[in-house]
Design a protein around this motif. Sequence first.
Motif, PDB file in Angstrom:
ATOM      1  N   ALA A 113      -7.487  -1.327  -0.069  1.00 57.84           N
ATOM      2  CA  ALA A 113      -6.798  -1.334   1.218  1.00 57.84           C
ATOM      3  C   ALA A 113      -7.779  -1.262   2.379  1.00 57.84           C
ATOM      4  O   ALA A 113      -7.629  -1.955   3.390  1.00 57.84           O
ATOM      5  CB  ALA A 113      -5.803  -0.176   1.288  1.00 57.84           C
ATOM      6  N   TYR A 134      -2.992   7.361   2.587  1.00 56.13           N
ATOM      7  CA  TYR A 134      -2.029   6.328   2.209  1.00 56.13           C
ATOM      8  C   TYR A 134      -0.999   6.088   3.319  1.00 56.13           C
ATOM      9  O   TYR A 134      -0.283   5.092   3.297  1.00 56.13           O
ATOM     10  CB  TYR A 134      -1.307   6.716   0.926  1.00 56.13           C
ATOM     11  CG  TYR A 134      -1.960   6.208  -0.336  1.00 56.13           C
ATOM     12  CD1 TYR A 134      -2.351   4.875  -0.453  1.00 56.13           C
ATOM     13  CD2 TYR A 134      -2.175   7.053  -1.413  1.00 56.13           C
ATOM     14  CE1 TYR A 134      -2.951   4.411  -1.611  1.00 56.13           C
ATOM     15  CE2 TYR A 134      -2.763   6.593  -2.582  1.00 56.13           C
ATOM     16  CZ  TYR A 134      -3.148   5.268  -2.676  1.00 56.13           C
ATOM     17  OH  TYR A 134      -3.736   4.801  -3.821  1.00 56.13           O
ATOM     18  N   ILE A 189       0.847  -1.203   0.000  1.00 53.80           N
ATOM     19  CA  ILE A 189       0.000   0.000   0.000  1.00 53.80           C
ATOM     20  C   ILE A 189       0.875   1.243   0.000  1.00 53.80           C
ATOM     21  O   ILE A 189       0.635   2.201  -0.755  1.00 53.80           O
ATOM     22  CB  ILE A 189      -0.943   0.014   1.219  1.00 53.80           C
ATOM     23  CG1 ILE A 189      -1.881  -1.190   1.195  1.00 53.80           C
ATOM     24  CG2 ILE A 189      -1.765   1.306   1.236  1.00 53.80           C
ATOM     25  CD1 ILE A 189      -2.677  -1.380   2.472  1.00 53.80           C
TER      26      ILE A 189
END
Length: 203
Positions: A85, A139, A46
């Motif tokens: 994710a 993120y 990720i």
Amino acid sequence: MADTPAAPNRILTIPNLVTFVRLIGVGVFWWVLLVDENIALAAWLIFLIGWTDWIDGYLARKLNQVSELGKALDPIADRLMIVSAVVGGLVVGVVPGWIGIPLLFRELIMAGVALLLILRGGGTLPVRKLGKWATFIIYGAIPAFYLAGADVWTNLFLPIAWISGVLGLALYWFVMFQYIGDARDRLSAVESYSNPSSGIEEN
């Protein structure tokens, strides 16, 4: 010799290749998370896929290869990785629901806005700088939850996850309303162009 297509209409460009690699990375992420059951490695994927987002944009500007396909695919790659994710994190129990569910709900709203805009001929919305920052923070938050859940330096990553998660979620929703305003303005412009007001001549 045939002319080389103008960059806006080209498909095979270096920036687009980078974006395609990032899209393939989403599939690798799912394999690592669900088949290999390696939560820590999934977290690093990720990080890698998300934080290389700037590369395709940088190359597009540097190489003068900005294309319509690239402008459409880049946010798709971002959204697909974030949704994957979050959903993956909810499935394996490392992302808390009150962070993950509002993120998914926001993505659903933005997908609807984007689809409506395309169907009405409004094209795609330009990415706001604040939107980039919100994505960048998300993120950082999501993989930090993964690493904390995998018992990797939990005392370090868990506070990072909560702080950046709350901040990123707030920014994500704030910029969503800005995008909705942008979409409304774009649709108004398209409607005005398609249906110009008839002039009325006074006697």
